[in-house]
Motif scaffolding. Structure first.
Motif, PDB file in Angstrom:
ATOM      1  N   ASP A 266       0.857  -1.189   0.000  1.00 55.61           N
ATOM      2  CA  ASP A 266       0.000   0.000   0.000  1.00 55.61           C
ATOM      3  C   ASP A 266       0.890   1.235   0.000  1.00 55.61           C
ATOM      4  O   ASP A 266       1.333   1.703   1.030  1.00 55.61           O
ATOM      5  CB  ASP A 266      -0.922   0.000   1.222  1.00 55.61           C
ATOM      6  N   ARG A 267       1.145   1.756  -1.189  1.00 59.06           N
ATOM      7  CA  ARG A 267       2.037   2.891  -1.341  1.00 59.06           C
ATOM      8  C   ARG A 267       1.269   4.140  -1.769  1.00 59.06           C
ATOM      9  O   ARG A 267       1.778   4.958  -2.542  1.00 59.06           O
ATOM     10  CB  ARG A 267       3.150   2.555  -2.329  1.00 59.06           C
ATOM     11  N   GLN A 268       0.054   4.301  -1.240  1.00 60.01           N
ATOM     12  CA  GLN A 268      -0.718   5.509  -1.550  1.00 60.01           C
ATOM     13  C   GLN A 268       0.059   6.743  -1.112  1.00 60.01           C
ATOM     14  O   GLN A 268       0.735   6.737  -0.085  1.00 60.01           O
ATOM     15  CB  GLN A 268      -2.067   5.478  -0.824  1.00 60.01           C
TER      16      GLN A 268
ATOM     17  N   PRO B   3       2.104  13.083   5.836  1.00 64.19           N
ATOM     18  CA  PRO B   3       1.776  11.668   5.621  1.00 64.19           C
ATOM     19  C   PRO B   3       1.170  11.074   6.888  1.00 64.19           C
ATOM     20  O   PRO B   3       1.503  11.497   8.000  1.00 64.19           O
ATOM     21  CB  PRO B   3       3.140  11.022   5.328  1.00 64.19           C
ATOM     22  N   ILE B   4       0.299  10.091   6.707  1.00 64.15           N
ATOM     23  CA  ILE B   4      -0.297   9.399   7.850  1.00 64.15           C
ATOM     24  C   ILE B   4       0.073   7.920   7.806  1.00 64.15           C
ATOM     25  O   ILE B   4       0.307   7.353   6.742  1.00 64.15           O
ATOM     26  CB  ILE B   4      -1.831   9.552   7.907  1.00 64.15           C
ATOM     27  N   ALA B   5       0.127   7.320   8.986  1.00 62.62           N
ATOM     28  CA  ALA B   5       0.425   5.891   9.108  1.00 62.62           C
ATOM     29  C   ALA B   5      -0.765   5.071   8.630  1.00 62.62           C
ATOM     30  O   ALA B   5      -1.923   5.478   8.779  1.00 62.62           O
ATOM     31  CB  ALA B   5       0.740   5.552  10.556  1.00 62.62           C
ATOM     32  N   HIS B   6      -0.472   3.927   8.069  1.00 65.43           N
ATOM     33  CA  HIS B   6      -1.511   2.959   7.703  1.00 65.43           C
ATOM     34  C   HIS B   6      -2.220   2.500   8.977  1.00 65.43           C
ATOM     35  O   HIS B   6      -1.574   2.270  10.007  1.00 65.43           O
ATOM     36  CB  HIS B   6      -0.898   1.721   7.052  1.00 65.43           C
ATOM     37  N   GLY B   7      -3.516   2.314   8.913  1.00 62.43           N
ATOM     38  CA  GLY B   7      -4.245   1.804  10.066  1.00 62.43           C
ATOM     39  C   GLY B   7      -3.728   0.456  10.518  1.00 62.43           C
ATOM     40  O   GLY B   7      -3.588   0.193  11.717  1.00 62.43           O
ATOM     41  N   TYR B   8      -3.394  -0.417   9.563  1.00 62.41           N
ATOM     42  CA  TYR B   8      -2.933  -1.749   9.945  1.00 62.41           C
ATOM     43  C   TYR B   8      -1.508  -1.734  10.488  1.00 62.41           C
ATOM     44  O   TYR B   8      -1.141  -2.624  11.258  1.00 62.41           O
ATOM     45  CB  TYR B   8      -3.099  -2.737   8.793  1.00 62.41           C
ATOM     46  N   LEU B   9      -0.715  -0.738  10.145  1.00 65.06           N
ATOM     47  CA  LEU B   9       0.579  -0.565  10.805  1.00 65.06           C
ATOM     48  C   LEU B   9       0.352  -0.239  12.275  1.00 65.06           C
ATOM     49  O   LEU B   9       0.970  -0.839  13.165  1.00 65.06           O
ATOM     50  CB  LEU B   9       1.381   0.553  10.135  1.00 65.06           C
ATOM     51  N   LEU B  10      -0.548   0.673  12.543  1.00 61.01           N
ATOM     52  CA  LEU B  10      -0.847   1.053  13.930  1.00 61.01           C
ATOM     53  C   LEU B  10      -1.396  -0.138  14.711  1.00 61.01           C
ATOM     54  O   LEU B  10      -1.062  -0.332  15.883  1.00 61.01           O
ATOM     55  CB  LEU B  10      -1.831   2.208  13.953  1.00 61.01           C
ATOM     56  N   LEU B  11      -2.214  -0.944  14.066  1.00 67.74           N
ATOM     57  CA  LEU B  11      -2.748  -2.139  14.715  1.00 67.74           C
ATOM     58  C   LEU B  11      -1.624  -3.126  15.033  1.00 67.74           C
ATOM     59  O   LEU B  11      -1.597  -3.718  16.111  1.00 67.74           O
ATOM     60  CB  LEU B  11      -3.804  -2.795  13.825  1.00 67.74           C
ATOM     61  N   ALA B  12      -0.662  -3.282  14.124  1.00 70.56           N
ATOM     62  CA  ALA B  12       0.455  -4.202  14.357  1.00 70.56           C
ATOM     63  C   ALA B  12       1.309  -3.757  15.546  1.00 70.56           C
ATOM     64  O   ALA B  12       1.919  -4.592  16.221  1.00 70.56           O
ATOM     65  CB  ALA B  12       1.321  -4.308  13.100  1.00 70.56           C
ATOM     66  N   LEU B  13       1.333  -2.476  15.835  1.00 67.20           N
ATOM     67  CA  LEU B  13       2.146  -1.968  16.948  1.00 67.20           C
ATOM     68  C   LEU B  13       1.536  -2.255  18.311  1.00 67.20           C
ATOM     69  O   LEU B  13       2.196  -2.079  19.334  1.00 67.20           O
ATOM     70  CB  LEU B  13       2.372  -0.461  16.780  1.00 67.20           C
ATOM     71  N   VAL B  14       0.287  -2.718  18.360  1.00 72.06           N
ATOM     72  CA  VAL B  14      -0.340  -2.974  19.652  1.00 72.06           C
ATOM     73  C   VAL B  14       0.333  -4.127  20.386  1.00 72.06           C
ATOM     74  O   VAL B  14       0.438  -4.093  21.613  1.00 72.06           O
ATOM     75  CB  VAL B  14      -1.865  -3.188  19.530  1.00 72.06           C
ATOM     76  N   THR B  15       0.824  -5.127  19.688  1.00 69.55           N
ATOM     77  CA  THR B  15       1.461  -6.270  20.362  1.00 69.55           C
ATOM     78  C   THR B  15       2.687  -5.844  21.167  1.00 69.55           C
ATOM     79  O   THR B  15       2.760  -6.149  22.365  1.00 69.55           O
ATOM     80  CB  THR B  15       1.803  -7.389  19.355  1.00 69.55           C
ATOM     81  N   PRO B  16       3.651  -5.141  20.576  1.00 73.63           N
ATOM     82  CA  PRO B  16       4.785  -4.728  21.416  1.00 73.63           C
ATOM     83  C   PRO B  16       4.383  -3.745  22.517  1.00 73.63           C
ATOM     84  O   PRO B  16       4.977  -3.755  23.605  1.00 73.63           O
ATOM     85  CB  PRO B  16       5.773  -4.096  20.430  1.00 73.63           C
ATOM     86  N   MET B  17       3.371  -2.923  22.277  1.00 71.23           N
ATOM     87  CA  MET B  17       2.941  -2.005  23.333  1.00 71.23           C
ATOM     88  C   MET B  17       2.303  -2.771  24.489  1.00 71.23           C
ATOM     89  O   MET B  17       2.556  -2.459  25.658  1.00 71.23           O
ATOM     90  CB  MET B  17       2.008  -0.923  22.775  1.00 71.23           C
ATOM     91  N   LEU B  18       1.485  -3.783  24.198  1.00 67.17           N
ATOM     92  CA  LEU B  18       0.903  -4.590  25.271  1.00 67.17           C
ATOM     93  C   LEU B  18       1.984  -5.364  26.023  1.00 67.17           C
ATOM     94  O   LEU B  18       1.898  -5.527  27.244  1.00 67.17           O
ATOM     95  CB  LEU B  18      -0.167  -5.538  24.731  1.00 67.17           C
TER      96      LEU B  18
END
Length: 158
Positions: free
Chosen positions: A41-43, A60-75
């Protein structure tokens, strides 16, 4: 500071409590570009800083699914369950992207243990309500329920 549970059974007595808040984590343009390279996704709203500067978010904004992937290390920074019981990811419920995260912004997760119940097969079924906050913003980046399973009788091997 990471909250530590001795084993999955200890989660049963912590329902309704805030587990903690992760440290702030930067969402850099290089992280966004790397994710774009992985998922294709290179929009321009993600990967073209000059064009995105004239777009709806001014950067530029982060992809929603990138932000979702970051939840694991944050938890993982918020809580751990010891005793050799790995968390099995069951998925997410009630995921809502609420506000954009621009390149260079910082995010953190706030987690509340919504439920923990023993289920057949020797597992503890856990729901963690997660709010991913954007530094300096009233509206979070997203909210969700993270669904996990922990095996109750797993013992750490040494």
């Amino acid at each position: 500071m990471t909250r530590r549970f001795a084993g999955p059974a200890d989660l049963l007595t912590a329902v309704g409590t805030e587990l903690g808040v992760s440290p702030w984590r930067p969402v850099t343009q290089s992280l966004i570009d790397g994710f774009a390279a992985l998922n294709g996704d290179r929009q321009w709203i993600h990967v073209d800083p000059q064009r995105a500067a004239t777009g709806p978010f001014g950067a530029p904004i982060a992809h929603g699914y990138l932000l979702l992937a970051l939840v694991t290390p944050m938890l993982d920074e918020i809580f751990t369950v010891e005793g050799g019981a790995p968390a099995l990811n069951k998925g997410v419920d009630r995921l809502r992207f609420r506000g954009p995260v621009t390149a260079g912004a910082r995010i953190r997760a706030r987690a509340v243990l919504s439920s923990a119940v023993t289920v057949p097969g020797g597992y503890v079924d856990v729901t963690v309500a997660v709010t991913v906050e954007r530094e300096g913003e009233r509206v979070p980046a997203y909210t969700m329920d993270s669904l996990m399973l922990f095996r109750r009788d797993v013992v750490a091997s040494r």
